[in-house]
Design a protein around this motif. Structure first.
Motif, PDB file in Angstrom:
ATOM      1  N   UNK A  87       0.807  -1.223   0.000  1.00  0.00           N
ATOM      2  CA  UNK A  87       0.000   0.000   0.000  1.00  0.00           C
ATOM      3  C   UNK A  87       0.844   1.279   0.000  1.00  0.00           C
ATOM      4  N   UNK A  88       1.902   1.316   0.795  1.00  0.00           N
ATOM      5  CA  UNK A  88       2.725   2.517   0.939  1.00  0.00           C
ATOM      6  C   UNK A  88       3.877   2.473  -0.062  1.00  0.00           C
ATOM      7  N   UNK A  89       3.632   2.941  -1.274  1.00  0.00           N
ATOM      8  CA  UNK A  89       4.653   2.895  -2.306  1.00  0.00           C
ATOM      9  C   UNK A  89       5.840   3.794  -1.982  1.00  0.00           C
ATOM     10  N   UNK A  90       5.592   4.975  -1.460  1.00  0.00           N
ATOM     11  CA  UNK A  90       6.689   5.875  -1.129  1.00  0.00           C
ATOM     12  C   UNK A  90       7.586   5.255  -0.062  1.00  0.00           C
ATOM     13  N   UNK A  91       6.965   4.666   0.948  1.00  0.00           N
ATOM     14  CA  UNK A  91       7.742   4.013   1.992  1.00  0.00           C
ATOM     15  C   UNK A  91       8.525   2.825   1.472  1.00  0.00           C
ATOM     16  N   UNK A  92       7.920   2.046   0.571  1.00  0.00           N
ATOM     17  CA  UNK A  92       8.599   0.883   0.003  1.00  0.00           C
ATOM     18  C   UNK A  92       9.850   1.289  -0.749  1.00  0.00           C
ATOM     19  N   UNK A  93       9.739   2.246  -1.671  1.00  0.00           N
ATOM     20  CA  UNK A  93      10.892   2.614  -2.488  1.00  0.00           C
ATOM     21  C   UNK A  93      11.963   3.318  -1.649  1.00  0.00           C
ATOM     22  N   UNK A  94      11.551   4.046  -0.621  1.00  0.00           N
ATOM     23  CA  UNK A  94      12.536   4.642   0.282  1.00  0.00           C
ATOM     24  C   UNK A  94      13.309   3.557   1.017  1.00  0.00           C
ATOM     25  N   UNK A  95      12.604   2.497   1.440  1.00  0.00           N
ATOM     26  CA  UNK A  95      13.243   1.376   2.132  1.00  0.00           C
ATOM     27  C   UNK A  95      14.220   0.651   1.211  1.00  0.00           C
ATOM     28  N   UNK A  96      13.802   0.376  -0.008  1.00  0.00           N
ATOM     29  CA  UNK A  96      14.677  -0.305  -0.951  1.00  0.00           C
ATOM     30  C   UNK A  96      15.919   0.538  -1.257  1.00  0.00           C
ATOM     31  N   UNK A  97      15.711   1.842  -1.469  1.00  0.00           N
ATOM     32  CA  UNK A  97      16.842   2.724  -1.775  1.00  0.00           C
ATOM     33  C   UNK A  97      17.796   2.810  -0.595  1.00  0.00           C
ATOM     34  N   UNK A  98      17.254   2.832   0.618  1.00  0.00           N
ATOM     35  CA  UNK A  98      18.090   2.939   1.815  1.00  0.00           C
ATOM     36  C   UNK A  98      19.018   1.744   1.959  1.00  0.00           C
ATOM     37  N   UNK A  99      18.587   0.583   1.491  1.00  0.00           N
ATOM     38  CA  UNK A  99      19.397  -0.631   1.628  1.00  0.00           C
ATOM     39  C   UNK A  99      20.309  -0.875   0.420  1.00  0.00           C
ATOM     40  N   UNK A 100      20.295   0.032  -0.565  1.00  0.00           N
ATOM     41  CA  UNK A 100      21.087  -0.168  -1.781  1.00  0.00           C
ATOM     42  C   UNK A 100      22.355   0.672  -1.724  1.00  0.00           C
ATOM     43  N   UNK A 101      23.504   0.029  -1.891  1.00  0.00           N
ATOM     44  CA  UNK A 101      24.783   0.728  -1.883  1.00  0.00           C
ATOM     45  C   UNK A 101      24.846   1.745  -3.023  1.00  0.00           C
ATOM     46  N   UNK A 102      25.742   2.748  -2.884  1.00  0.00           N
ATOM     47  CA  UNK A 102      25.841   3.820  -3.878  1.00  0.00           C
ATOM     48  C   UNK A 102      26.145   3.280  -5.260  1.00  0.00           C
ATOM     49  N   UNK A 103      26.975   2.231  -5.329  1.00  0.00           N
ATOM     50  CA  UNK A 103      27.295   1.637  -6.627  1.00  0.00           C
ATOM     51  C   UNK A 103      26.525   0.341  -6.871  1.00  0.00           C
ATOM     52  N   UNK A 104      25.459   0.128  -6.082  1.00  0.00           N
ATOM     53  CA  UNK A 104      24.649  -1.071  -6.204  1.00  0.00           C
ATOM     54  C   UNK A 104      23.424  -0.853  -7.064  1.00  0.00           C
ATOM     55  N   UNK A 105      22.487  -1.790  -6.978  1.00  0.00           N
ATOM     56  CA  UNK A 105      21.296  -1.725  -7.827  1.00  0.00           C
ATOM     57  C   UNK A 105      20.143  -2.475  -7.178  1.00  0.00           C
ATOM     58  N   UNK A 106      18.954  -2.110  -7.607  1.00  0.00           N
ATOM     59  CA  UNK A 106      17.740  -2.838  -7.254  1.00  0.00           C
ATOM     60  C   UNK A 106      17.269  -3.568  -8.505  1.00  0.00           C
ATOM     61  N   UNK A 107      17.037  -4.851  -8.376  1.00  0.00           N
ATOM     62  CA  UNK A 107      16.457  -5.644  -9.467  1.00  0.00           C
ATOM     63  C   UNK A 107      15.056  -6.029  -9.026  1.00  0.00           C
TER      64      UNK A 107
END
Length: 235
Positions: A127-147
């Motif tokens: 339901x909380x899309x903004x919270x989800x993408x913030x969480x995913x981004x927070x756990x992704x290293x600067x030179x990393x990626x989300x698949x």
């Protein structure tokens, strides 16, 4: 597949970005979702959930970034019982953990950042899309990626409307992205987006990262199809 509950679930659509959503489940607790959607009958709504999807995605990840398997730190966000993580470990990946807010009684959320954050068939459930993408981004290293995987709306969504097979509240599909709405959600977190298919997407910050380059150049499997029993209806 399921009996009619008599409960109407209304969806809305954004006239600017095309995002489709329902607010009918926004006040549900995690327990409500577990009891009413992610229960023992959920496999009827999503048969690949138990084995086929973890097996297919672990093979895909191995093909995409297998050269990094010894050093890569991977977080599988929304990984159910962790089967895909275990399959990756069996393939020689050294550092893989899984967490899922809707699976089990005590979901484990990690600290720190990861080289690769995977999120397969999760986005459309949250339901909380903004919270989800913030969480995913927070756990992704600067030179990393989300698949991540989520099926984008087809070109004729204006005609299909909720006749689109992917729009199913019993499956937990309550947030349905257009290409534009998905890009907007990720750009808010400082992430770029490249869609490898209508279903598989890469979000990243550093296009010169070797890991990102490997992901962006990879070939992926074809997007999911409707259940076989409904193919004639949507052909």
């Amino acid at each position: 597949m399921f009996s009619n509950t008599g409960i109407a679930v209304h969806y809305s659509s954004c006239s600017r970005c095309g995002h489709i959503w329902t607010a009918c489940l926004d006040d549900w607790t995690a327990r409500d979702f577990q009891d009413r959607i992610y229960n023992e009958s959920y496999v009827l709504a999503d048969p690949p959930f138990t084995y086929d999807r973890p097996a297919r995605n672990s093979a895909m990840i191995d093909a995409m970034v297998g050269n990094f398997r010894r050093d890569l730190e991977i977080l599988d966000w929304g990984g159910g019982d962790g089967l895909m993580a275990r399959m990756l470990i069996e393939r020689g990946f050294q550092n893989v953990i899984s967490c899922d807010p809707f699976y089990g009684d005590t979901p484990r959320f990690p600290d720190g950042t990861f080289d690769l954050v995977t999120c397969f068939e999760v986005v459309e459930h949250v339901p909380d899309q903004r919270g989800l993408f913030a969480e995913l981004a927070r756990h992704t290293a600067a030179d990393g990626a989300i698949l991540l995987s989520t099926l984008l709306q087809p070109p004729d969504i204006g005609e299909l409307r909720l006749g689109w097979w992917y729009a199913r509240p019993r499956n937990g599909h309550i947030r349905l992205h257009s290409a534009k709405s998905l890009e907007l959600c990720l750009s808010r977190e400082g992430l770029r987006l490249k869609s490898l298919s209508g279903e598989m997407h890469v979000a990243y910050r550093d296009p010169e990262s070797p890991l990102v380059e490997a992901l962006l150049s990879a070939k992926v499997h074809a997007p999911s199809l409707p259940p076989a029993r409904s193919l004639a209806e949507y052909s």
